[in-house]
Design an enzyme around this catalytic site. Sequence first.
Site, PDB file in Angstrom:
ATOM      1  N   LYS A  25      45.627  37.920  36.484  1.00  0.00           N
ATOM      2  CA  LYS A  25      46.442  39.075  36.854  1.00  0.00           C
ATOM      3  C   LYS A  25      45.811  40.377  36.324  1.00  0.00           C
ATOM      4  CE  LYS A  25      51.044  40.552  35.372  1.00  0.00           C
ATOM      5  NZ  LYS A  25      50.582  41.564  34.417  1.00  0.00           N
ATOM      6  N   LYS A  47      40.853  40.186  31.484  1.00  0.00           N
ATOM      7  CA  LYS A  47      39.651  39.575  32.076  1.00  0.00           C
ATOM      8  C   LYS A  47      38.379  40.291  31.651  1.00  0.00           C
ATOM      9  CE  LYS A  47      41.096  40.417  36.234  1.00  0.00           C
ATOM     10  NZ  LYS A  47      42.434  40.913  35.946  1.00  0.00           N
ATOM     11  N   LYS A  76      37.933  49.487  40.255  1.00  0.00           N
ATOM     12  CA  LYS A  76      37.984  50.433  39.107  1.00  0.00           C
ATOM     13  C   LYS A  76      36.644  50.501  38.380  1.00  0.00           C
ATOM     14  CE  LYS A  76      41.166  48.672  36.073  1.00  0.00           C
ATOM     15  NZ  LYS A  76      41.545  47.338  36.576  1.00  0.00           N
ATOM     16  N   ASP A 107      44.625  37.879  42.060  1.00  0.00           N
ATOM     17  CA  ASP A 107      45.047  36.480  41.995  1.00  0.00           C
ATOM     18  C   ASP A 107      44.697  35.719  43.266  1.00  0.00           C
ATOM     19  OD1 ASP A 107      46.903  37.804  43.450  1.00  0.00           O
ATOM     20  OD2 ASP A 107      48.583  37.409  42.124  1.00  0.00           O
TER      21      ASP A 107
HETATM   22  P1  ADP Z   1      41.782  43.222  33.141  1.00  0.00           P
HETATM   23  O1  ADP Z   1      40.300  43.263  33.250  1.00  0.00           O
HETATM   24  O2  ADP Z   1      42.333  41.831  33.300  1.00  0.00           O
HETATM   25  O3  ADP Z   1      42.470  44.178  34.068  1.00  0.00           O
HETATM   26  P2  ADP Z   1      41.353  44.403  30.530  1.00  0.00           P
HETATM   27  O4  ADP Z   1      40.356  43.492  29.923  1.00  0.00           O
HETATM   28  O5  ADP Z   1      40.853  45.707  31.081  1.00  0.00           O
HETATM   29  O6  ADP Z   1      42.190  43.638  31.662  1.00  0.00           O
HETATM   30  O7  ADP Z   1      42.485  44.615  29.447  1.00  0.00           O
HETATM   31  C1  ADP Z   1      43.605  45.453  29.713  1.00  0.00           C
HETATM   32  C2  ADP Z   1      43.973  46.219  28.435  1.00  0.00           C
HETATM   33  O8  ADP Z   1      44.448  45.308  27.449  1.00  0.00           O
HETATM   34  C3  ADP Z   1      42.792  46.960  27.830  1.00  0.00           C
HETATM   35  O9  ADP Z   1      43.243  48.216  27.350  1.00  0.00           O
HETATM   36  C4  ADP Z   1      42.358  46.058  26.673  1.00  0.00           C
HETATM   37  O10 ADP Z   1      41.775  46.778  25.603  1.00  0.00           O
HETATM   38  C5  ADP Z   1      43.692  45.434  26.261  1.00  0.00           C
HETATM   39  N1  ADP Z   1      43.532  44.081  25.710  1.00  0.00           N
HETATM   40  C6  ADP Z   1      43.024  42.991  26.330  1.00  0.00           C
HETATM   41  N2  ADP Z   1      43.053  41.917  25.508  1.00  0.00           N
HETATM   42  C7  ADP Z   1      43.580  42.331  24.327  1.00  0.00           C
HETATM   43  C8  ADP Z   1      43.872  41.698  23.068  1.00  0.00           C
HETATM   44  N3  ADP Z   1      43.632  40.398  22.877  1.00  0.00           N
HETATM   45  N4  ADP Z   1      44.404  42.453  22.081  1.00  0.00           N
HETATM   46  C9  ADP Z   1      44.684  43.763  22.277  1.00  0.00           C
HETATM   47  N5  ADP Z   1      44.422  44.421  23.437  1.00  0.00           N
HETATM   48  C10 ADP Z   1      43.898  43.719  24.454  1.00  0.00           C
HETATM   49 MG    MG Z   2      39.103  44.319  34.586  1.00  0.00          MG
END
Ligand code: ADP
Ligand code: MG
Length: 272
Positions: free
Chosen positions: A9, A14, A40, A128
């Site tokens: 999601k 990710k 993005k 997803d």
């Molecule tokens: P996605 O790629 O799935 O959209 P991101 O990796 O960009 O998600 O993470 C979304 C947000 O959550 C970011 O600001 C990231 O720093 C934060 N984040 C992700 N995992 C953690 C974690 N384990 N602890 C704290 N913040 C997290």
């Molecule tokens: Mg991402």
Amino acid sequence: MQKLAFYGKGGIGKSTIAAGVSMALARDGKRVLHVGCDPKHDSTLALVPDGKITTVIDQIFSKKTGELRREHLIMKGKHGIECVESGGPEAGVGCGGRAVSRMLEIFEEIGVVDESLYDVVVFDVLGDVVCGGFAAPLRSAFAPKVVIVLSEELAATYAANNIAKGVKHYLDNDVCLAGLVLNLRDNSADITPIQKFADQIKTCILATIPRDKLVQQAELEGESILQHAPDSQTAGIICELSRKLIALDPATCLDPEPLELMDLRQLMHGKG
Ligand code: ADP
Ligand code: MG
């Protein structure tokens, strides 16, 4: 050459985890290609030293037909990691999934994923898998080990179940479900429903990552947690995850058996 694809999601973690895994593998001496598949174009921000991102879609539009070469798409990242971002349309004016499909066609046309150049290709994929474009990395040529990132929350599990359906759909292409990565929102959450979810869809939890403010500090610095806090518990868990994924034999992965929505709701309600 191994291929890993991270699905989950939006906002689930990710890119944080995929970039960490790429960095861990590069530090272990692997030659890594890291591919961001999100309009993005933020997957490689922590891996490219100056954070200056060139996307495949931008390059397609700025080059004449036949002019595009692999060096136009690849950004040199930290620890020798080579990075590509699909990019995509501005919000509301096109199809991000189509951008991913087009990127993969171009990869084949100009030989970006060269077996002699890389040991591992890491795909960080949006969404997803309801959109066929984002399912493109599951199609024939790539045959990745799929990792589903989720949290203890229902919506994340719902997306994870949909992704498992996507994997099941492409099993004939040698895709396998490597397992789940549980990226906790709340470190005190009861994770029993997620353990049951993993069992019921015939997979496992490969790693459990705590909510850790160091991750967000790292993000603000344009770094992976592995670079920002290499000795932290979270960095250690991601390193261990990367080794587990490389060592995993796809033949040991069972075919996923995604749940019906009602069964999933019951399970998350503690009644499964
Ligand atoms: P996605 O790629 O799935 O959209 P991101 O990796 O960009 O998600 O993470 C979304 C947000 O959550 C970011 O600001 C990231 O720093 C934060 N984040 C992700 N995992 C953690 C974690 N384990 N602890 C704290 N913040 C997290
Ligand atoms: Mg991402």
